[in-house]
Design a protein around this motif. Structure first.
Motif, short mmCIF file in Angstrom:
data_model
loop_
_atom_site.label_atom_id
_atom_site.label_comp_id
_atom_site.label_asym_id
_atom_site.label_seq_id
_atom_site.Cartn_x
_atom_site.Cartn_y
_atom_site.Cartn_z
N VAL A 79 -50.29 -25.02 31.24
CA VAL A 79 -51.62 -24.72 31.74
C VAL A 79 -52.26 -26.04 32.17
O VAL A 79 -52.27 -26.99 31.38
N PRO A 80 -52.78 -26.13 33.39
CA PRO A 80 -53.42 -27.37 33.80
C PRO A 80 -54.76 -27.58 33.09
O PRO A 80 -55.49 -26.62 32.84
N LYS A 81 -55.05 -28.83 32.75
CA LYS A 81 -56.32 -29.15 32.10
C LYS A 81 -57.48 -29.19 33.10
O LYS A 81 -58.64 -29.13 32.68
N VAL A 82 -57.17 -29.35 34.36
CA VAL A 82 -58.21 -29.39 35.40
C VAL A 82 -57.95 -28.28 36.40
O VAL A 82 -56.82 -27.81 36.55
N THR A 83 -58.98 -27.88 37.09
CA THR A 83 -58.84 -26.85 38.11
C THR A 83 -57.99 -27.36 39.26
O THR A 83 -58.25 -28.43 39.80
N LEU A 84 -56.97 -26.59 39.60
CA LEU A 84 -56.13 -26.94 40.75
C LEU A 84 -56.74 -26.30 41.98
O LEU A 84 -56.75 -25.09 42.11
N LYS A 85 -57.25 -27.14 42.87
CA LYS A 85 -58.04 -26.65 44.01
C LYS A 85 -57.28 -26.56 45.31
O LYS A 85 -57.79 -26.06 46.29
N ASP A 86 -56.04 -27.08 45.35
CA ASP A 86 -55.33 -27.08 46.62
C ASP A 86 -53.83 -26.90 46.40
O ASP A 86 -53.32 -27.06 45.29
N VAL A 87 -53.15 -26.57 47.46
CA VAL A 87 -51.71 -26.30 47.40
C VAL A 87 -50.94 -27.53 46.96
O VAL A 87 -49.96 -27.41 46.21
N ASN A 144 -51.72 -29.91 44.81
CA ASN A 144 -51.75 -30.03 43.35
C ASN A 144 -50.99 -28.90 42.68
O ASN A 144 -50.31 -29.10 41.68
N ILE A 145 -51.09 -27.70 43.23
CA ILE A 145 -50.34 -26.57 42.69
C ILE A 145 -48.84 -26.83 42.82
O ILE A 145 -48.07 -26.53 41.89
N ASP A 146 -48.41 -27.41 43.93
CA ASP A 146 -47.00 -27.73 44.12
C ASP A 146 -46.52 -28.77 43.09
O ASP A 146 -45.41 -28.66 42.57
N LEU A 147 -47.35 -29.77 42.80
CA LEU A 147 -46.97 -30.76 41.79
C LEU A 147 -46.88 -30.11 40.42
O LEU A 147 -45.95 -30.37 39.66
N PHE A 148 -47.82 -29.25 40.10
CA PHE A 148 -47.84 -28.57 38.81
C PHE A 148 -46.64 -27.65 38.66
O PHE A 148 -45.97 -27.64 37.64
N SER A 190 -48.49 -25.67 26.46
CA SER A 190 -48.64 -27.07 26.85
C SER A 190 -49.75 -27.21 27.88
O SER A 190 -49.65 -26.68 28.99
N LEU A 191 -50.82 -27.89 27.48
CA LEU A 191 -51.90 -28.20 28.41
C LEU A 191 -51.54 -29.52 29.06
O LEU A 191 -51.25 -30.51 28.38
N VAL A 192 -51.50 -29.54 30.38
CA VAL A 192 -51.04 -30.73 31.09
C VAL A 192 -52.09 -31.26 32.06
O VAL A 192 -52.89 -30.51 32.60
N TRP A 193 -52.04 -32.55 32.23
CA TRP A 193 -52.98 -33.27 33.10
C TRP A 193 -52.29 -33.66 34.39
O TRP A 193 -51.18 -34.21 34.36
N ILE A 194 -52.93 -33.39 35.50
CA ILE A 194 -52.51 -33.95 36.78
C ILE A 194 -53.75 -34.64 37.35
O ILE A 194 -54.76 -33.98 37.59
N ASP A 195 -53.66 -35.93 37.52
CA ASP A 195 -54.76 -36.66 38.13
C ASP A 195 -54.93 -36.16 39.56
O ASP A 195 -53.96 -36.16 40.33
N PRO A 196 -56.12 -35.68 39.93
CA PRO A 196 -56.31 -35.14 41.28
C PRO A 196 -55.96 -36.12 42.40
O PRO A 196 -55.68 -35.70 43.52
N ARG A 197 -55.91 -37.40 42.12
CA ARG A 197 -55.55 -38.39 43.14
C ARG A 197 -54.08 -38.32 43.52
O ARG A 197 -53.69 -38.78 44.60
N CYS A 198 -53.24 -37.76 42.64
CA CYS A 198 -51.79 -37.73 42.91
C CYS A 198 -51.46 -37.01 44.21
O CYS A 198 -50.66 -37.50 45.01
N ALA A 199 -52.05 -35.85 44.42
CA ALA A 199 -51.71 -35.05 45.59
C ALA A 199 -52.09 -35.72 46.90
O ALA A 199 -51.49 -35.45 47.94
N LYS A 200 -53.07 -36.62 46.86
CA LYS A 200 -53.53 -37.29 48.08
C LYS A 200 -52.89 -38.67 48.28
O LYS A 200 -53.11 -39.31 49.30
N ASP A 201 -52.11 -39.09 47.30
CA ASP A 201 -51.52 -40.43 47.34
C ASP A 201 -50.26 -40.43 48.20
O ASP A 201 -49.25 -39.83 47.81
N PRO A 202 -50.27 -41.10 49.35
CA PRO A 202 -49.08 -41.12 50.20
C PRO A 202 -47.90 -41.86 49.56
O PRO A 202 -46.76 -41.70 49.98
N ASN A 203 -48.19 -42.66 48.52
CA ASN A 203 -47.14 -43.41 47.83
C ASN A 203 -46.81 -42.81 46.45
O ASN A 203 -46.25 -43.50 45.60
N LEU A 204 -47.13 -41.55 46.27
CA LEU A 204 -46.86 -40.90 44.99
C LEU A 204 -45.37 -40.97 44.67
O LEU A 204 -44.53 -40.60 45.47
#
Length: 177
Positions: free
Chosen positions: A71-79, A81-85, A118-132
């Motif tokens: 379960v994500p700890k933060v709201t997943l607002k875009d595809v 972030n959902i893809d990373l999760f 498992s509650l998991v964290w995805i930093d919202p910056r990850c999805a926008k980072d071209p160097n992820l």
């Protein structure tokens, strides 16, 4: 270590490589499917807007045992972030669970009697980072999940450690005391 497996909580933090936002901080519950963790697990199957719960699978048709829900700890607002999760994080979580069984941290004989939330964290910056670096994201989530499972089942940190460190260790984000 308590061996009743009724309710065990654990957490861990593994930091990202330099320049990445891929820190992993899973918070997990492990317990019997017939107990309070099992009840919470079943309740998590209901859809919560923005906090979509997913089973941890290694691949299609490869649900791990013990059954694990992420379960994500933060709201997943875009595809993105959902893809990373549903990709990197789900895979890392699933691999950490099955490797914990292989390593004997989770008893193989209880693999169908236990469940994990498992509650998991995805930093919202990850999805926008071209160097992820998705490999780093996998690494941090895998290592942190394995460590959180081990800590949960060993009841770590102990109350003695917490008392001893009460005035020595401060919260990482700030010191409010």
């Amino acid at each position: 270590m308590s061996n009743d497996y009724l309710f065990h909580a654990g957490e861990a933090t593994v930091l990202a490589a330099d320049g990445q936002f891929t820190d992993a901080m899973p918070e997990i519950l492990i317990g019997r499917t017939s107990g309070p963790v099992g009840q919470a697990f079943a309740n998590m199957m209901a859809q919560n807007k923005g906090h979509t719960a997913m089973f941890a699978i290694r691949a299609c048709n490869q649900l791990v045992r013990p059954a694990t829900i992420t379960v994500p700890k933060v709201t997943l607002k875009d595809v993105a972030n959902i893809d990373l999760f549903g990709g990197v994080v789900q895979s890392a979580t699933a691999d950490a669970v099955i490797d914990s069984v292989i390593d004997g941290v989770i008893p193989k004989s209880l693999a169908n009697e236990l469940c994990i939330i498992s509650l998991v964290w995805i930093d919202p910056r990850c999805a926008k980072d071209p160097n992820l670096d998705k490999k780093d994201m996998y690494r941090t989530n895998y290592e942190a999940t394995k460590l959180a499972i081990k800590r949960a089942l060993n009841n770590e940190p102990s109350i003695e450690e917490l008392i001893a460190n009460r005035h020595k260790i401060k919260h990482d984000m700030d010191d409010w005391s």
